[in-house]
Design a protein around this motif. Structure first.
Motif, PDB file in Angstrom:
ATOM      1  N   ILE A   7      84.622  55.378 -21.690  1.00 29.39           N
ATOM      2  CA  ILE A   7      84.733  56.664 -21.001  1.00 29.39           C
ATOM      3  C   ILE A   7      84.486  57.789 -21.998  1.00 29.39           C
ATOM      4  O   ILE A   7      85.015  57.776 -23.115  1.00 29.39           O
ATOM      5  CB  ILE A   7      86.114  56.817 -20.346  1.00 29.39           C
ATOM      6  N   VAL A   8      83.659  58.747 -21.601  1.00 27.11           N
ATOM      7  CA  VAL A   8      83.390  59.935 -22.402  1.00 27.11           C
ATOM      8  C   VAL A   8      83.953  61.142 -21.667  1.00 27.11           C
ATOM      9  O   VAL A   8      83.536  61.443 -20.544  1.00 27.11           O
ATOM     10  CB  VAL A   8      81.882  60.121 -22.652  1.00 27.11           C
ATOM     11  N   VAL A   9      84.904  61.820 -22.279  1.00 27.03           N
ATOM     12  CA  VAL A   9      85.511  63.016 -21.688  1.00 27.03           C
ATOM     13  C   VAL A   9      84.674  64.228 -22.081  1.00 27.03           C
ATOM     14  O   VAL A   9      84.567  64.564 -23.261  1.00 27.03           O
ATOM     15  CB  VAL A   9      86.963  63.193 -22.155  1.00 27.03           C
ATOM     16  N   ALA A  10      84.073  64.872 -21.082  1.00 32.39           N
ATOM     17  CA  ALA A  10      83.207  66.032 -21.321  1.00 32.39           C
ATOM     18  C   ALA A  10      83.536  67.132 -20.312  1.00 32.39           C
ATOM     19  O   ALA A  10      82.643  67.770 -19.759  1.00 32.39           O
ATOM     20  CB  ALA A  10      81.744  65.620 -21.208  1.00 32.39           C
ATOM     21  N   VAL A  63      82.801  61.772 -17.848  1.00 27.46           N
ATOM     22  CA  VAL A  63      83.579  62.664 -16.983  1.00 27.46           C
ATOM     23  C   VAL A  63      83.258  64.101 -17.380  1.00 27.46           C
ATOM     24  O   VAL A  63      83.745  64.613 -18.375  1.00 27.46           O
ATOM     25  CB  VAL A  63      85.087  62.387 -17.095  1.00 27.46           C
ATOM     26  N   GLY A  64      82.398  64.717 -16.598  1.00 28.87           N
ATOM     27  CA  GLY A  64      81.941  66.068 -16.877  1.00 28.87           C
ATOM     28  C   GLY A  64      80.425  66.140 -16.846  1.00 28.87           C
ATOM     29  O   GLY A  64      79.766  65.626 -17.746  1.00 28.87           O
ATOM     30  N   ALA A  65      79.867  66.770 -15.814  1.00 34.28           N
ATOM     31  CA  ALA A  65      78.414  66.903 -15.695  1.00 34.28           C
ATOM     32  C   ALA A  65      77.966  68.178 -16.393  1.00 34.28           C
ATOM     33  O   ALA A  65      77.287  69.033 -15.832  1.00 34.28           O
ATOM     34  CB  ALA A  65      78.004  66.911 -14.225  1.00 34.28           C
ATOM     35  N   SER A  66      78.358  68.277 -17.655  1.00 30.93           N
ATOM     36  CA  SER A  66      78.096  69.449 -18.477  1.00 30.93           C
ATOM     37  C   SER A  66      76.883  69.195 -19.367  1.00 30.93           C
ATOM     38  O   SER A  66      76.272  68.126 -19.327  1.00 30.93           O
ATOM     39  CB  SER A  66      79.317  69.718 -19.354  1.00 30.93           C
ATOM     40  N   ALA A  67      76.547  70.180 -20.201  1.00 31.27           N
ATOM     41  CA  ALA A  67      75.464  69.976 -21.165  1.00 31.27           C
ATOM     42  C   ALA A  67      75.794  68.831 -22.099  1.00 31.27           C
ATOM     43  O   ALA A  67      74.926  67.999 -22.416  1.00 31.27           O
ATOM     44  CB  ALA A  67      75.224  71.263 -21.957  1.00 31.27           C
ATOM     45  N   SER A  68      77.042  68.751 -22.552  1.00 38.23           N
ATOM     46  CA  SER A  68      77.425  67.665 -23.456  1.00 38.23           C
ATOM     47  C   SER A  68      77.425  66.327 -22.728  1.00 38.23           C
ATOM     48  O   SER A  68      77.014  65.300 -23.291  1.00 38.23           O
ATOM     49  CB  SER A  68      78.804  67.933 -24.074  1.00 38.23           C
ATOM     50  N   GLY A  69      77.863  66.320 -21.469  1.00 42.78           N
ATOM     51  CA  GLY A  69      77.843  65.083 -20.696  1.00 42.78           C
ATOM     52  C   GLY A  69      76.434  64.588 -20.461  1.00 42.78           C
ATOM     53  O   GLY A  69      76.129  63.403 -20.641  1.00 42.78           O
ATOM     54  N   LEU A  70      75.532  65.489 -20.052  1.00 44.51           N
ATOM     55  CA  LEU A  70      74.148  65.104 -19.806  1.00 44.51           C
ATOM     56  C   LEU A  70      73.470  64.635 -21.088  1.00 44.51           C
ATOM     57  O   LEU A  70      72.738  63.640 -21.090  1.00 44.51           O
ATOM     58  CB  LEU A  70      73.378  66.279 -19.205  1.00 44.51           C
ATOM     59  N   THR A  71      73.712  65.336 -22.190  1.00 48.98           N
ATOM     60  CA  THR A  71      73.093  64.940 -23.458  1.00 48.98           C
ATOM     61  C   THR A  71      73.569  63.561 -23.889  1.00 48.98           C
ATOM     62  O   THR A  71      72.798  62.777 -24.453  1.00 48.98           O
ATOM     63  CB  THR A  71      73.400  65.975 -24.556  1.00 48.98           C
ATOM     64  N   THR A  72      74.826  63.240 -23.626  1.00 51.97           N
ATOM     65  CA  THR A  72      75.331  61.900 -23.937  1.00 51.97           C
ATOM     66  C   THR A  72      74.520  60.849 -23.189  1.00 51.97           C
ATOM     67  O   THR A  72      74.102  59.836 -23.755  1.00 51.97           O
ATOM     68  CB  THR A  72      76.820  61.783 -23.563  1.00 51.97           C
TER      69      THR A  72
END
Length: 408
Positions: free
Chosen positions: A118-121, A22-31
């Motif tokens: 689920i990954v909260v990003a 949840v979150g198409a951020s840098a941290s989300g993409l890197t995950t």
């Protein structure tokens, strides 16, 4: 949540069949990328509230705002690379709630997304001043759209007031001067980035900004905004002074984007509270700016808002999801570029720390300073000496491995 303390790799449950980020951020993409690199072949869904594909945020206050880069240059990956990840990207839809028992996320548009893990990003959102949403010419800078909207207004303006003397506010002031605007920087602290780097370096940043033509109105609280016919005209200080402005940027910090988790059962306290392995609950992890996790070398909860942590923590979370769990204990790192000054910070720079020059010369504006508390190194800062600062980082690593370090 029970916080465990164990340096050993933990034995985790089998890999999930479906991971929802949840979150198409840098941290989300890197995950996502780290999961695929490690051979994860299950389903992955990425939910993002912005319509844009994942992009980098540091250039927003510099290259994008200055017009040195076209917006698409900030995009983290090409469409071909994203497609090769074989992940489903659901963009332009905001997470609305989480059912922890069933690991189900409902979105603003009515989508229902279920997953084993689920990954909260979801990152953070910019703080605002009361009433600013109703005024034309007042901006925050968090998203690509924010940066482009601010640039458009700056190109048609002559006077800018930046409210907030932290890293973001200082970078925006420097970029606006490059664009030729009359810039005033205001905030309650005595110098730019005083809270982040302490009085010695912040004093030098004050000199640099002043030399570049920025007016510093620091040490006073902001009382509010002035306006005429629905458009901002200035910033009122607690002293009674009004700073005239065509455009105002509010850069007074950020709030973790956790409102959608209010009834989830997760512990929320200045972020999503996690254990040493970045787990917020059964089958739920948090990563990046929104995560507040137990840092075993510091002996307490830490939340970091910087690009490096977004990447490193995401890789740690991906490893944990696949059963390679180790406590996440980074040495923090961030950087900032303002005019010709490039600052790199490794570790923690506590308020009141003893500071000494260990490389270079202050007068040359090329140096490394070391921060110590009770004789123990907590951090180093390099000003136009990146290599030397990186080498001095080992002193921070050695100190963190022996005793808890103070936090801000």
């Amino acid at each position: 949540m029970r916080i465990e303390h164990d340096d050993r790799v933990r034995t985790a449950a089998p890999a999930p069949t479906h991971v929802l980020v949840v979150g198409a951020s840098a941290s989300g993409l890197t995950t996502v990328e780290a999961l695929r690199r490690k051979g994860y072949g299950g389903a992955i869904t990425v939910l993002g509230d912005e319509a844009s594909p994942p992009y980098d945020r540091p250039p927003l206050s510099k290259q994008i705002l200055a017009g040195d880069w076209e917006p698409d240059r900030a995009t983290l990956r090409t469409q071909d690379v994203l497609s090769a990840l074989e992940a489903r990207f659901v963009l332009g839809d905001r997470a609305d709630s989480l059912d922890l028992a069933t690991r189900t996320v409902r979105t603003r548009s009515g989508r229902v997304l279920e997953a084993d893990t689920i990954v909260v990003a979801t990152g953070v959102r910019a703080r605002t001043l009361p009433g600013q949403e109703d005024l034309v010419g007042v901006h925050v800078l968090r998203t690509l759209d924010d940066s482009l909207a601010l640039r458009k207004d700056l190109l048609a303006a002559s006077r800018l007031v930046v409210v907030g003397e932290g890293v973001l506010g200082s970078e925006i002031a420097a970029t606006a001067r490059k664009l030729g605007l009359d810039v005033t920087l205001t905030g309650p602290l005595a110098a730019p980035m005083a809270q982040q780097v302490g009085p010695l370096v912040s004093g030098m940043l004050a000199e640099l900004h002043t030399e570049q033509g920025v007016r510093l109105r620091l040490g006073s609280a902001v009382a509010g905004l002035t306006a005429e016919a629905g458009r901002v005209t200035g910033v009122a200080l607690g002293t009674g002074e009004v700073l005239p402005a065509d455009v105002v940027v509010v850069a007074i910090g950020a709030i973790p984007a956790t409102d959608w988790l209010a009834d989830s059962g997760l512990e929320l306290d200045n972020g999503v509270v996690c254990d040493s392995w970045c787990r917020a609950g059964e089958g739920v992890y948090a990563v990046g700016d929104v995560a507040r996790w137990h840092h075993e070398h510091l002996g307490g909860l830490v939340r970091l808002e910087n690009r490096t942590n977004a990447t490193e923590q995401a890789m740690a979370v991906a490893a944990g999801i696949l059963g390679e769990e180790r406590p996440y204990r980074p040495v923090p790192y961030f950087w900032t570029d303002q005019y010709d000054a490039k600052l790199q910070v490794h570790g923690f720079l506590p308020v009141g720390a003893e500071v000494d020059v260990v490389e270079g010369e202050l007068t040359a504006r090329r140096f490394v300073v070391r921060y110590r508390v009770d004789g123990r190194v907590t951090g180093v800062l390099g000003w136009n000496m990146p290599k030397q600062a990186r080498l001095r980082r080992q002193e921070v690593v050695d100190a963190l491995g022996t005793a808890p370090a103070p936090t801000h």
